[in-house]
Design a protein around this motif. Structure first.
Motif, short mmCIF file in Angstrom:
data_model
loop_
_atom_site.label_atom_id
_atom_site.label_comp_id
_atom_site.label_asym_id
_atom_site.label_seq_id
_atom_site.Cartn_x
_atom_site.Cartn_y
_atom_site.Cartn_z
N GLY A 35 -6.59 4.74 20.45
CA GLY A 35 -7.75 3.92 20.84
C GLY A 35 -9.02 4.32 20.12
O GLY A 35 -10.08 3.75 20.39
N SER A 36 -8.95 5.28 19.20
CA SER A 36 -10.18 5.67 18.51
C SER A 36 -10.17 5.16 17.08
O SER A 36 -9.15 4.66 16.59
N TRP A 37 -11.31 5.25 16.41
CA TRP A 37 -11.48 4.69 15.08
C TRP A 37 -12.06 5.74 14.14
O TRP A 37 -12.82 6.61 14.57
N PRO A 38 -11.78 5.60 12.85
CA PRO A 38 -12.30 6.60 11.89
C PRO A 38 -13.82 6.73 11.93
O PRO A 38 -14.35 7.83 11.71
N ASN A 39 -14.54 5.62 12.22
CA ASN A 39 -16.00 5.74 12.16
C ASN A 39 -16.55 6.64 13.27
O ASN A 39 -17.63 7.23 13.14
N MET A 40 -15.81 6.78 14.36
CA MET A 40 -16.23 7.69 15.42
C MET A 40 -15.99 9.15 15.01
O MET A 40 -16.76 10.04 15.40
N ILE A 41 -14.91 9.36 14.24
CA ILE A 41 -14.68 10.69 13.69
C ILE A 41 -15.87 11.03 12.76
O ILE A 41 -16.44 12.13 12.81
N VAL A 42 -16.21 10.05 11.93
CA VAL A 42 -17.32 10.22 10.98
C VAL A 42 -18.60 10.56 11.72
O VAL A 42 -19.37 11.42 11.29
N LEU A 43 -18.81 9.89 12.84
CA LEU A 43 -20.01 10.14 13.64
C LEU A 43 -20.09 11.62 14.03
O LEU A 43 -21.13 12.27 13.90
N GLY A 44 -18.96 12.14 14.48
CA GLY A 44 -18.91 13.55 14.87
C GLY A 44 -19.15 14.48 13.68
O GLY A 44 -19.93 15.43 13.75
N VAL A 45 -18.48 14.15 12.58
CA VAL A 45 -18.63 14.96 11.36
C VAL A 45 -20.09 14.97 10.92
O VAL A 45 -20.69 16.02 10.66
#
Lengths: 580, 277, 198
Positions: free
Chosen positions: A137-147
């Motif tokens: 249910g998650s997306w790469p852009n949310m990973i990017v946000l964290g990074v």
């Protein structure tokens, strides 16, 4: 450009670009990062860059975060994070990187573009797609946000607070996004260190997160505008999108017209009826409106036209900023047609300048053009809440049954009371035809001269006050500029000052009418004037030389859009000249 | 001013200003001006509550010849100016005066959208099948074989059918009148004003200088042989087969007039919440 | 110039003098009116004629046709006198109530009201008098018909009196016409082309 230290030092500003395409959600991530920074007490701004596709195109979110207020992008980017690299090379010019920059990307998306690698930026992989897949249910852009947040030193709590605002409480999307942010933070620990933002001090002063287009809209409402008619055009459409519900909430109306000709004539009609009115457009639309602007001048009907300038001429570069409508604004009408032209010089200033334009238009019964641009219009920034100012539109109106009423009476100030329809005993017909004091069409030379004098006198003699320009610093050299060049010029001057080179800044807000004495006073003691603007032919420079008296030696520094004027460009111009 | 005079209903003459029209003697617009003033008197309106908005052309000179508020704007944009005025000031009675050039040529686009938008306006077009003010060029309603300097031998173009276009674009009231019957025209104008929404009245108004043959119109016009209809399909059939001389209200619909979206009463400062961090 | 020839000229050139106003004035049978309405109509006719001649005078002034302007102003004053006379004799100076927007007639306008379409900027005094003659003749026809169809003796008597008045006006204008030179054949002549205005 010399390489900066690799050590993780704290800095007052950090620049970050997030790129991706086809639904990567780059803008969303960028906006959330900006909001998190705002929550944590930082200032910042975000500029969007995208391809021509309506959706799915390549996109870049360009951010700059800082501990103090900032008005422009920096000369370079510290970090470039790519969700993917499709067609990102098209943004190469807008994302200057160097050997001190860090590129982060998903190894499964291939190598970063040649052009960035060539400039010496280091590359560090993070398996964004894989990480996102591991959290259902998650997306790469949310990973990017964290990074991204971790890299610049944003507290995780600020980021998560923003995520919680975005998603519905208890939803799967919320849980997944929060987990993704955490995953991003974790992954960032393995990255090479990059200078982080100095800690923010949350002040008691209220701050806003706002775009220039929204600020224009709010400035209009504050100034008293209650009727807007407009036709959508890039990059002005967001002014209308904000105004449509907002105006209605305060009792006003927005009408989408069939074209710009209808828009400007509608607002003239509404204003003739007594309601302060405004429209927003860009260069091509303003071109269409010029005939009606002349009508507003001749019939003395106040209106405000906001021009969110973009690359010209003709269709030009719709999604990019430029300052190439100076000619059109200051002299684009047929006949001798005095009008007011105002230019905000920051995102926050879009509010005050627009409010001021409404006030000026109403006070002088004249059309006022606001020269904003795409950079201001579509940049979202954290700003100190603009101070309340008392520029409220106030029109001189005729009292009912005034004996011998003359609509266009030759008063000393040039402003004659306007009869508002519905008022008995002072009925008149407004006319684009030249007319006498009563408003009757006239081709007599005495009437023409008298009315031309009146219309010129009223704008020339008005008390504009201190707000006409921002004048900062001392020195024998000065930079004269306007609009979105003000931010980079100010930073360039700060750098010069740090090295002992003193340069004055004159950022003009009132472009028209020309008041040579005021500029001369602002430039007293100056021996070298650098005029800075973002267009090809030097329109502002030519206007200054034609209508003002400039002291000493005058040079023009300019280039057209799509690239912004950067602080370093101005700094180098100044230092070269000071050495010459 | 004595009380009796103040209470007396206002006469048509009171709506005529002191300014002498510059229209050529024999022009149909003199009668149209009469019809305006009669209609205003019949409706018991006050001059200061009426606004007459016009563009450029002979017919567009009319605002200053009335004692109402007037707006003499640029060529072809009177409907736009009037739309803005009426939406901002719904309390006013707004008339738009135009001609076949100003209204159907340069003003064509705004005509379409004004019909569509259905703001409560009354649109009067004084049609004389020619551009009078600029010395006699063909207009969109000029017959295809009418010889002129700019179109020798005639334009060869089919004429514009404004009533058909108005119907197709959504006008709520469509009528044709003839300047040679000022009272009948006054009745139609009064009805048009009374009818909410966009009311379109085309008035055949002869041009004595460039189209002297239009004196024959008085023998060619006739009262429309059918009653007003509210059925757009029936109106379409009628108007498509109309020869341009049927006088009367040809269509009167039931469309709700334009209403702006709900008017709130917040203060500007209330809008700041959207920006606050 | 005979009336017939004037008419022919008029229809060919669309000039003044075509006072018949064919198609504009329908001579339908008027419904029986009572005395009060009769007087109101008689008065309203004169007022309408007064205003119409005044408008004509203004139009002629604006087009620099001084002679005809003066003539129309004179005619306007004459009609004003007729209106005042009816008022004085019958209404004790308080005008009768007239429908808002003006009186309604069987024809397009009042029987004595001249047709604006009959004007021409170069028209001659002779043409103006022909128009006036036509107006008086219509007024005479109106009252004659009204007298014929009147159901009240009072109305009939009053109508006949008015008809006689109008007949007298016709004679006066005929005399005036005799003293007025007929228009030369080139009365319309204007070598200058039309001028652009807006």
């Amino acid at each position: 450009m010399k390489a900066k230290s690799m050590k993780s030092t704290h800095r007052t500003s950090i620049s970050l670009a997030i790129t991706g395409s086809g639904g990567a959600g780059v803008m969303t991530a960028g906006n959330m990062l900006l909001e998190a920074a705002a929550q944590a007490g930082w200032y910042g701004l975000m500029v969007r860059s995208s391809g021509p596709q309506i959706r799915g195109g390549e996109a870049a979110a360009l951010l700059r975060l800082a501990a103090q207020p900032i008005d422009c992008l920096d000369d370079r980017f510290d970090v470039l994070i790519g969700v993917d690299w499709q067609n990102i090379h098209r943004f190469a010019d807008e994302i200057p990187v160097d050997s001190a920059s860090l590129m982060v990307g998903d190894p499964s998306q291939g190598d970063p573009p040649e052009v960035f690698v060539k400039r010496g930026a280091r590359f560090a992989p993070v398996p964004l797609k894989q990480l996102a897949k591991s959290i259902p249910g998650s997306w790469p852009n949310m990973i990017v946000l964290g990074v991204a947040a971790a890299i610049v030193g944003l507290p995780a709590d600020s980021v998560k607070a923003v995520v919680r605002k975005t998603y519905k409480k208890g939803s799967e999307g919320l849980a997944a996004s929060l987990a993704a942010v955490d995953a991003g933070f974790t992954a960032a620990q393995a990255l090479p260190p990059v200078p982080r933002l100095a800690a923010a001090t949350r002040s008691a002063q209220p701050r806003w997160l706002i775009t220039g287009n929204q600020a224009v809209g709010y400035g209009a409402v504050r100034g008293g505008v209650r009727f807007v008619a407009a036709y959508p055009i890039t990059p002005a459409t967001e002014v209308l999108e904000w105004l449509a519900p907002a105006l209605s909430q305060v009792g006003g109306t927005l009408v989408q017209a069939e074209d710009e000709l209808a828009s400007v004539n509608m607002i003239i009609g509404a204003s003739y009826g007594g309601v302060p009115s405004l429209t927003a457009t860009s260069g091509p639309g303003l071109s269409l409106m010029t005939e009606a602007l002349g009508l507003a001048v001749a019939a003395e009907v106040p209106i405000v036209v906001v021009n969110v300038m973009r690359g010209g001429p003709s269709t030009g570069i719709p999604a990019k900023s430029e300052q190439s409508d100076v000619n059109l604004a200051v002299s684009g009408l047929h006949g001798d047609a005095p009008r007011v032209v105002v230019a905000p010089n920051s995102v926050a200033d879009c509010l005050t300048a627009t409010q001021w334009a409404v006030h000026l238009a109403e006070a002088m019964q004249v059309p006022a053009i606001v020269l904003s641009d795409q950079y201001f219009g579509q940049t979202r920034a954290v700003v100190d809440r603009p101070a309340d100012v008392s520029f409220i539109g106030e029109r001189a109106t005729a009292a009912a049954r005034t004996e011998g009423y003359k609509r266009y009476a030759l008063t000393e100030s040039g402003v004659s009371p306007m009869a508002i329809p519905g008022t008995p005993g002072v009925v008149y017909t407004a006319d684009g035809l030249e007319h006498n004091e009563r408003g009757i069409p006239s081709s007599q030379s005495t009437d023409h001269v008298a009315q031309l004098d009146k219309r010129e006198r009223k704008v020339k003699q008005h008390e504009y006050g201190e707000y006409w320009a921002e004048i900062e610093g001392e020195g024998e050299a000065a930079v004269v500029t306007f609009g979105s060049c003000t931010g980079p010029v100010r930073e360039a001057l700060a750098r010069a000052a740090a090295e002992g080179v003193k340069v004055r800044l004159v950022s003009m807000r009132l472009l028209c009418p020309a008041r040579p004495e005021h500029l001369a006073r602002a430039l007293r003691g100056v021996k070298r004037v650098l005029v800075v603007e973002q267009n090809h032919s030097g329109q502002f420079h030519r206007y200054l030389r034609a209508d003002f008296d400039l002291p000493g030696e005058v040079r023009s520094f300019r280039h057209p859009g799509p690239l912004p004027i950067r602080p370093d460009e101005v700094y180098r111009q100044l230092t070269e000249w000071s050495r010459a | 001013m004595n009380i009796a005079a103040a209470a007396a209903p206002i006469t048509a003459q009171a709506f005529k200003s002191d300014y002498k029209p510059i229209w050529c003697p024999g022009c149909g617009d003199y009668s149209v001006l009469s019809s305006f003033t009669k209609a205003f008197a019949m409706l018991d309106l006050r001059p200061e509550n009426i606004a007459v908005v016009s563009g450029i052309g002979c017919s567009s000179r009319i605002p200053a010849y009335t004692t109402c508020y007037g707006f003499h704007g640029v060529h072809g944009r009177s409907l736009a100016a009037a739309t803005g005025l009426k939406i901002a000031r719904p309390d006013l009675t707004v008339l738009v005066a135009s001609g076949d050039g100003d209204g159907y040529s340069i003003g064509g686009n705004h005509f379409l959208h004004a019909c569509r938008r259905n703001v409560d306006l009354t649109y009067i077009v004084m049609d004389n099948h020619v551009y009078g003010m600029t010395k006699g060029q063909p207009s969109p309603t000029t017959e295809p074989d009418w010889d002129s300097k700019l179109s020798p031998g005639g334009t060869g173009l089919r004429t514009f059918h404004p009533l058909v276009i108005a119907l197709a674009a959504g006008a709520n009231f469509i009528a044709r009148a003839f300047s040679g019957d000022p009272n009948g025209t006054a009745d139609i104008i009064a009805q048009a004003i009374r009818t909410q929404g966009f009311s379109f009245v085309e008035i055949l108004s002869p041009c004595v200088t460039f189209r002297p043959e239009q004196r024959e119109w008085k023998t060619q016009v006739r009262p429309a042989p059918v009653a007003t209809t509210d059925d757009p399909a029936r109106a379409a059939r009628r108007i498509m087969t109309d020869d341009g001389f049927n006088i009367g209200v040809l269509y009167k619909g039931e469309r709700t007039p334009y209403q702006p979206i709900g008017k709130g009463s917040k203060r500007p400062a209330d809008l700041e919440a959207g920006f606050a961090i | 110039m005979s009336a017939k020839k004037v008419k022919k000229t008029a229809s060919r050139k669309g000039a003044a003098g075509k006072s018949a106003g064919a198609g504009r004035r329908k001579k339908t049978a008027t419904k029986p009116v009572d005395h009060a309405e009769f007087l109101a109509r008689a008065w309203a006719m004169e007022v309408e004629a007064t205003e119409r001649y005044a408008t004509f005078a203004d139009a002629m002034d604006e087009h620099n046709n001084r002679d005809v302007a003066e003539l129309f102003r004179k005619l306007s004053r004459i009609e004003q006198r007729h209106a005042d006379q009816i008022l004085e004799e019958n209404f004790a100076m308080r005008p009768p109530l007239v429908p808002r927007g003006g009186m309604r007639w069987a024809g397009a306008e009042g029987p004595e009201t001249a047709d604006p379409g009959d004007l021409h900027y170069r028209m001659q005094p002779y043409h103006a008098l022909r128009i006036a003659f036509g107006c008086e003749k219509h007024a005479w026809e109106f009252f004659t018909e009204l007298a014929r169809s009147a159901t009240s003796a009072r109305v009939r008597k009053a109508a006949l009196e008015m008809a006689e008045e109008e007949a007298e006006h016709m004679r006066l204008i005929e005399d005036w016409l005799k003293r007025t030179p007929p228009p030369p054949p080139d009365w319309e002549h204007d070598p200058d082309p039309p001028v652009l205005s807006d």
